[in-house]
Design a protein around this motif. Structure first.
Motif, PDB file in Angstrom:
ATOM      1  N   PHE A   1      11.266  17.546   5.614  1.00  0.00           N
ATOM      2  CA  PHE A   1      11.044  16.068   5.570  1.00  0.00           C
ATOM      3  C   PHE A   1      11.962  15.516   4.517  1.00  0.00           C
ATOM      4  O   PHE A   1      12.644  14.415   4.729  1.00  0.00           O
ATOM      5  CB  PHE A   1       9.428  15.929   4.826  1.00  0.00           C
ATOM      6  CG  PHE A   1       8.985  14.613   4.867  1.00  0.00           C
ATOM      7  CD1 PHE A   1       9.624  13.583   5.747  1.00  0.00           C
ATOM      8  CD2 PHE A   1       7.717  14.167   4.239  1.00  0.00           C
ATOM      9  CE1 PHE A   1       9.006  12.335   5.646  1.00  0.00           C
ATOM     10  CE2 PHE A   1       7.278  12.903   4.139  1.00  0.00           C
ATOM     11  CZ  PHE A   1       7.959  12.122   4.963  1.00  0.00           C
ATOM     12  N   GLY A   2      12.398  16.204   3.540  1.00  0.00           N
ATOM     13  CA  GLY A   2      13.457  15.878   2.715  1.00  0.00           C
ATOM     14  C   GLY A   2      14.562  15.552   3.372  1.00  0.00           C
ATOM     15  O   GLY A   2      15.389  14.782   3.077  1.00  0.00           O
ATOM     16  N   ILE A   3      15.103  16.518   4.036  1.00  0.00           N
ATOM     17  CA  ILE A   3      16.466  16.707   4.737  1.00  0.00           C
ATOM     18  C   ILE A   3      16.375  15.335   5.765  1.00  0.00           C
ATOM     19  O   ILE A   3      17.448  14.720   5.904  1.00  0.00           O
ATOM     20  CB  ILE A   3      16.833  17.863   5.343  1.00  0.00           C
ATOM     21  CG1 ILE A   3      18.202  17.988   5.823  1.00  0.00           C
ATOM     22  CG2 ILE A   3      16.320  18.214   6.657  1.00  0.00           C
ATOM     23  CD1 ILE A   3      19.306  18.121   4.314  1.00  0.00           C
ATOM     24  N   TRP A   4      15.435  15.137   6.297  1.00  0.00           N
ATOM     25  CA  TRP A   4      15.407  13.855   7.471  1.00  0.00           C
ATOM     26  C   TRP A   4      15.411  12.601   6.642  1.00  0.00           C
ATOM     27  O   TRP A   4      16.133  11.763   7.240  1.00  0.00           O
ATOM     28  CB  TRP A   4      14.051  13.945   8.189  1.00  0.00           C
ATOM     29  CG  TRP A   4      13.884  14.792   9.393  1.00  0.00           C
ATOM     30  CD1 TRP A   4      13.809  16.295   9.562  1.00  0.00           C
ATOM     31  CD2 TRP A   4      14.875  14.721  10.486  1.00  0.00           C
ATOM     32  NE1 TRP A   4      13.857  16.713  10.945  1.00  0.00           N
ATOM     33  CE2 TRP A   4      14.735  15.922  11.409  1.00  0.00           C
ATOM     34  CE3 TRP A   4      16.110  13.965  10.906  1.00  0.00           C
ATOM     35  CZ2 TRP A   4      15.463  15.906  12.723  1.00  0.00           C
ATOM     36  CZ3 TRP A   4      16.626  13.859  12.246  1.00  0.00           C
ATOM     37  CH2 TRP A   4      16.238  15.216  12.974  1.00  0.00           C
ATOM     38  N   LEU A   5      14.886  12.691   5.501  1.00  0.00           N
ATOM     39  CA  LEU A   5      15.085  11.451   4.559  1.00  0.00           C
ATOM     40  C   LEU A   5      16.345  11.119   4.278  1.00  0.00           C
ATOM     41  O   LEU A   5      16.843  10.010   4.073  1.00  0.00           O
ATOM     42  CB  LEU A   5      13.946  11.348   3.486  1.00  0.00           C
ATOM     43  CG  LEU A   5      12.492  11.367   3.750  1.00  0.00           C
ATOM     44  CD1 LEU A   5      11.644  11.516   2.546  1.00  0.00           C
ATOM     45  CD2 LEU A   5      12.135   9.963   4.207  1.00  0.00           C
ATOM     46  N   PHE A   6      16.877  12.446   3.715  1.00  0.00           N
ATOM     47  CA  PHE A   6      18.182  12.206   3.413  1.00  0.00           C
ATOM     48  C   PHE A   6      19.372  11.852   4.503  1.00  0.00           C
ATOM     49  O   PHE A   6      20.028  10.825   4.225  1.00  0.00           O
ATOM     50  CB  PHE A   6      18.733  13.700   3.042  1.00  0.00           C
ATOM     51  CG  PHE A   6      20.272  13.598   2.695  1.00  0.00           C
ATOM     52  CD1 PHE A   6      20.915  12.964   1.622  1.00  0.00           C
ATOM     53  CD2 PHE A   6      21.181  14.513   3.325  1.00  0.00           C
ATOM     54  CE1 PHE A   6      22.314  12.995   1.247  1.00  0.00           C
ATOM     55  CE2 PHE A   6      22.409  14.590   3.049  1.00  0.00           C
ATOM     56  CZ  PHE A   6      22.976  13.782   2.087  1.00  0.00           C
ATOM     57  N   LEU A   7      19.021  12.245   5.685  1.00  0.00           N
ATOM     58  CA  LEU A   7      19.837  11.845   6.693  1.00  0.00           C
ATOM     59  C   LEU A   7      19.572  10.540   7.188  1.00  0.00           C
ATOM     60  O   LEU A   7      20.355   9.605   7.524  1.00  0.00           O
ATOM     61  CB  LEU A   7      19.556  12.776   8.162  1.00  0.00           C
ATOM     62  CG  LEU A   7      19.858  14.093   7.809  1.00  0.00           C
ATOM     63  CD1 LEU A   7      19.666  14.829   9.448  1.00  0.00           C
ATOM     64  CD2 LEU A   7      21.371  14.155   7.392  1.00  0.00           C
ATOM     65  N   ALA A   8      18.328  10.114   6.942  1.00  0.00           N
ATOM     66  CA  ALA A   8      18.359   8.466   7.207  1.00  0.00           C
ATOM     67  C   ALA A   8      18.805   7.693   6.210  1.00  0.00           C
ATOM     68  O   ALA A   8      19.625   6.551   6.562  1.00  0.00           O
ATOM     69  CB  ALA A   8      16.573   7.980   6.809  1.00  0.00           C
ATOM     70  N   SER A   9      18.881   8.038   4.835  1.00  0.00           N
ATOM     71  CA  SER A   9      20.100   7.329   4.054  1.00  0.00           C
ATOM     72  C   SER A   9      21.487   7.549   4.490  1.00  0.00           C
ATOM     73  O   SER A   9      22.068   6.290   4.425  1.00  0.00           O
ATOM     74  CB  SER A   9      19.709   7.554   2.600  1.00  0.00           C
ATOM     75  OG  SER A   9      20.654   8.757   2.420  1.00  0.00           O
ATOM     76  N   GLU A  10      21.641   8.546   5.033  1.00  0.00           N
ATOM     77  CA  GLU A  10      23.110   8.573   5.605  1.00  0.00           C
ATOM     78  C   GLU A  10      23.539   7.847   6.814  1.00  0.00           C
ATOM     79  O   GLU A  10      24.603   7.341   6.786  1.00  0.00           O
ATOM     80  CB  GLU A  10      23.506  10.264   6.083  1.00  0.00           C
ATOM     81  CG  GLU A  10      23.512  11.070   4.869  1.00  0.00           C
ATOM     82  CD  GLU A  10      24.753  11.171   4.126  1.00  0.00           C
ATOM     83  OE1 GLU A  10      25.193  10.255   3.218  1.00  0.00           O
ATOM     84  OE2 GLU A  10      25.586  12.061   4.529  1.00  0.00           O
ATOM     85  N   VAL A  11      22.525   7.464   7.544  1.00  0.00           N
ATOM     86  CA  VAL A  11      22.695   6.687   8.736  1.00  0.00           C
ATOM     87  C   VAL A  11      22.884   5.173   8.216  1.00  0.00           C
ATOM     88  O   VAL A  11      23.674   4.443   8.573  1.00  0.00           O
ATOM     89  CB  VAL A  11      21.240   6.759   9.687  1.00  0.00           C
ATOM     90  CG1 VAL A  11      21.257   5.185  10.457  1.00  0.00           C
ATOM     91  CG2 VAL A  11      21.320   8.123  10.342  1.00  0.00           C
TER      92      VAL A  11
END
Lengths: 197, 584
Positions: free
Chosen positions: A20-30
């Motif tokens: 879950f954490g890595i997906w949220l991080f990727l959302a911020s990267e987007v």
């Protein structure tokens, strides 16, 4: 004290905390790259003239090669994770090692591209096109370096966890892989935007 | 703190003794990190406030020297005790930056979110304790960088907290340090927000469904999404401005820019408006980052002190969610006067009017919660009640700014400053004070003194309004903001008594904080000890933990049996039915 769901999936969401954490991080990267791509669009639309990358010295063959290199590295990254899932640690080492080497390959090509520009006295300050070119590819390059650091750690000292907690280690490879695919994906957008369009 | 009697004996099985450094400085315990955030943020709040008190001297008595200050601050800032215009600009810019990014957000999210949220959901800690600690240290380094920038040649940033280009592109080196500091602060809030979301979704204890979450947790949840998604575009903008300043690019510099009669050597072709778009894409959601946790605290305190359920719990939650989504579509109402076109202005005017609706719904629900209650006028409740009209003034004065026509008159006047300070200062800061008075006994095991608390409250309320109400009048009368010498214009000269009045109110407001500071430290050692883990007779989970909660929070994971605010349930013996107590 034990943090719940740090290895095992939460039965409601179906994923462990880290995923879950890595997906949220990727959302911020987007959002980060999204803002930069939006800036690119705004600057290009507002400009009187905007060059095609190929007309001002960007090398499409080299960029195509680099695209292939990154896609290949994504494939080896998946193979690394799959090997762990099949309990084949040696194969995992091989594939993750290949991923790291391919990432280095990408940076070497990028290095030649950059130095070729500098030889022709082309810098970020040359034009707004090169300003955004160097900013976007530079930031992407930093992300590649970040991926190399993480993957090298997991290939080397970080791999000890495999013996004590194999599930936790496989999860880490999966998260590193998700990040790595994202770095690839950014390049898949950068390539046409800067070189082809 | 250790003297407090624990009603639940802590299981010693997982307990390992940590050294001082690991326990209090480089701790991964969410409560220690919360306290670290809180103390650091309070220091920054005081520092940011001091900057503006200095600035208020120049506004009240333009050009009048203060010899002793001149000696302390030196020739670069106040030669002979007279404030230089550059220094005036620095004070304004750094006041805004420090208050928003180093004071209020770290206090509202870093401190309260970190300390209270995991307790309220019955979790042993955050999902990623080490990342949580890293988040604090990134914040700390960002703060140090901002403070350091006061000592670089040319002083700190002076382009306002908005750092508008092209001014910020050509400002002295302090602006570069500002950008570097911001990158640290953005990284900090990124790590924090990931942690918050994962913790709330994954680690709620048994029985705690989403519709049983306290409003405070909902507010932190939505706030975390805003931080996660709105801050990266500012990071992108910071990268572009760094490129402009260091690599000679012109992302934000138009062609043929002339400064002080000199052509700027950059290539041009950039867009100054691009910075404003990227900046406000963060900074408008940031407004809700400032206010939502405050609303959450106020909701907790009001439910507890009215002794009845919140009026419209689900309505409040839906409004918070709606605000969260909508806040990404209103940013350009800060830019009506930039000439971006009437189509754009109309769109953003419409969205701005729409987003005011859920804010009003939340405020109305909180107000209706007071209806028919036998209110306990505790210190936290006083601050929470005062929050309602103060935030209402702040919110309603925003409407004329969100309408393009009236904004033409009010834009860039003191009215704007009055408006957003009503939201943030007597609004959010009052909510934060309510939170401090409310949760202090859980953190320390001792109550804050209520006489000192009430003195603090009443003086603050009077002087807050003394500061900000005249600003609204000044602005409507046409007084521009950011003028170094307000008497330079005839209308400014006529309004100078207002300036003096505001300045004296601000200085008295500072004195009014002394009872709070005394109370805060005195009560830590001498305050009245709490006799139970639940001194306010509250219903949410944090009050079921031992006081102060040990590492791991709960001796056994708590279980939740009901909704968060079941006060005065008919037929029950007591007037509160905690979430964590099973009743037949």
């Amino acid at each position: 004290m034990e943090i719940p769901y740090s290895v095992k999936a939460n039965p409601v969401t179906g994923i462990p905390n880290g995923k879950f954490g890595i997906w949220l991080f990727l959302a911020s990267e987007v959002m980060l790259f999204g803002a930069l791509f939006s800036s690119y669009v705004l600057l290009r639309v507002g400009a009187d003239v905007w060059p095609h990358g190929r007309d001002v010295g960007l090398s499409i063959p080299l960029a195509t090669l680099n695209t292939m290199v990154l896609i290949a590295s994504s494939v080896t990254m998946v193979m690394a994770w799959a090997s762990l899932k099949m309990d084949q640690f040696k194969k995992f080492r091989l594939y993750l090692g290949l991923t790291i080497l391919l990432a280095f390959g990408f940076l070497v090509v990028k290095y030649f591209e950059y130095t070729a520009k500098f030889h022709h006295e082309i810098y970020p300050s040359t034009s707004t096109f090169f300003a955004i070119y160097f900013t976007l590819t530079g930031l992407h390059g930093l992300h590649v370096i970040g991926g190399i650091i993480v993957n090298s750690y997991l290939w080397g000292p970080g791999a000890k966890v495999w013996r004590s907690e194999p599930d936790r280690f496989a999860n880490r490879i999966e998260y590193a892989g998700l990040y790595w695919h994202f770095v690839d994906l950014v390049w898949i957008f950068l390539f046409p935007v800067l070189y082809l369009l | 703190m250790s003297e407090v009697v624990n009603h639940h004996p802590v299981h010693e099985a997982h307990h390992e003794e940590l050294g001082f450094l690991r326990k209090y400085v480089f701790s991964t315990d969410h409560k220690v990190i919360g306290i670290q955030y809180g103390l650091t943020a309070l220091v920054f709040l005081l520092f940011g406030f001091s900057l503006i008190m200095l600035l208020r001297w120049q506004l009240a008595y333009p050009g009048k020297p203060v010899i002793w200050l001149g000696k302390i601050l030196g020739e670069n800032f106040m030669p002979g005790g007279i404030m230089l215009p550059e220094f005036y600009n620095m004070l304004g810019a750094m006041h805004g930056t420090i208050m928003v990014f180093l004071g209020i957000v770290p206090l509202a999210v870093g401190a309260f979110g970190n300390y209270v949220m995991p307790l309220q959901i019955g979790a042993p800690d955050m999902a990623f304790p080490k990342i949580n600690a890293a988040s604090y240290w990134f914040y700390f380094v960002g703060g140090v960088v901002m403070l350091y920038s006061f000592f670089v040649p040319g002083g700190p940033a002076q382009g306002g907290w908005t750092s508008y280009t092209p001014l910020a592109d050509i400002a002295p080196v302090g602006q570069t340090w500002w950008l570097v500091g911001m990158v640290f602060l953005i990284t900090s809030s990124l790590l924090g927000s990931i942690n918050f979301i994962v913790t709330i979704v994954q680690m709620r204890t048994k029985g705690l469904s989403f519709w049983r979450l306290p409003v405070f947790v909902w507010a932190q949840f939505v706030t975390a999404f805003l931080l996660l998604l709105a801050f990266p575009p500012l990071e992108a903008a910071a990268v572009l401005q760094l490129m402009d300043r260091l690599a000679g690019t012109s992302f934000f510099l138009p062609s043929g820019l002339v400064v002080s009669g000199q052509m700027i050597p950059n290539t041009g072709g950039g867009s100054p408006l691009l910075w404003q778009h990227l900046f406000w894409f963060l900074a408008h959601p940031e407004v809700y980052v400032l206010i939502l946790p405050g609303m959450g605290i106020v909701a907790e305190v009001i439910a507890n002190n009215t002794r009845k359920p919140l009026w419209g719990y689900k309505t409040i939650v839906f409004s918070i969610l709606f605000i969260g989504g909508m806040s990404f579509t209103v940013w350009a109402h800060h830019m009506f006067m930039t000439g971006m076109g009437t189509t754009m202005s109309t769109f953003f005017q419409t969205t701005t009017m729409i987003i005011s609706i859920p804010s009003v719904i939340i405020l109305t629900s909180l107000l209706l919660s007071l209806w028919g209650a036998s209110i306990r006028f505790t210190t936290p409740m006083l601050f929470a009640i005062a929050f309602l009209p103060m935030f209402a003034i702040g919110g309603l004065t925003g409407l004329p700014l969100g309408l393009t026509t009236s904004d033409i008159h009010l834009h860039d006047t003191w009215y704007v400053i009055g408006h957003f300070h009503y939201v943030v200062a007597p609004g959010t800061i009052f909510a934060l004070f309510a939170g401090i008075y409310y949760w202090y006994p859980k953190v320390t095991g001792r109550m804050l003194n209520s006489v000192l608390g009430k003195i603090h409250f009443w003086l603050s309320l009077v002087f807050m309004n003394g500061v900000f109400l005249p600003m609204l009048i000044q602005g409507m009368a046409g007084m521009n903001r950011r003028y170094y010498d307000p008497t330079a214009t005839p209308w400014g000269k006529a309004m100078q008594p207002f300036m003096e009045f505001i300045s004296w109110s601000a200085w008295l407001l500072a004195i009014s904080q002394i009872p709070f500071v005394i109370n805060f430290f005195w009560s830590m050692w001498k305050g009245r000890k709490v006799t139970s883990d639940n001194p306010w007779d509250a219903t949410t989970l944090e009050w079921s933990a031992p006081t102060p909660p040990p590492h791991g929070n709960f001796p056994t994971p708590p279980e939740v049996y009901r909704e968060p605010y079941e006060y005065s349930v008919p037929g029950k013996e007591k007037d509160f039915s905690p979430q964590f107590i099973k009743e037949a």
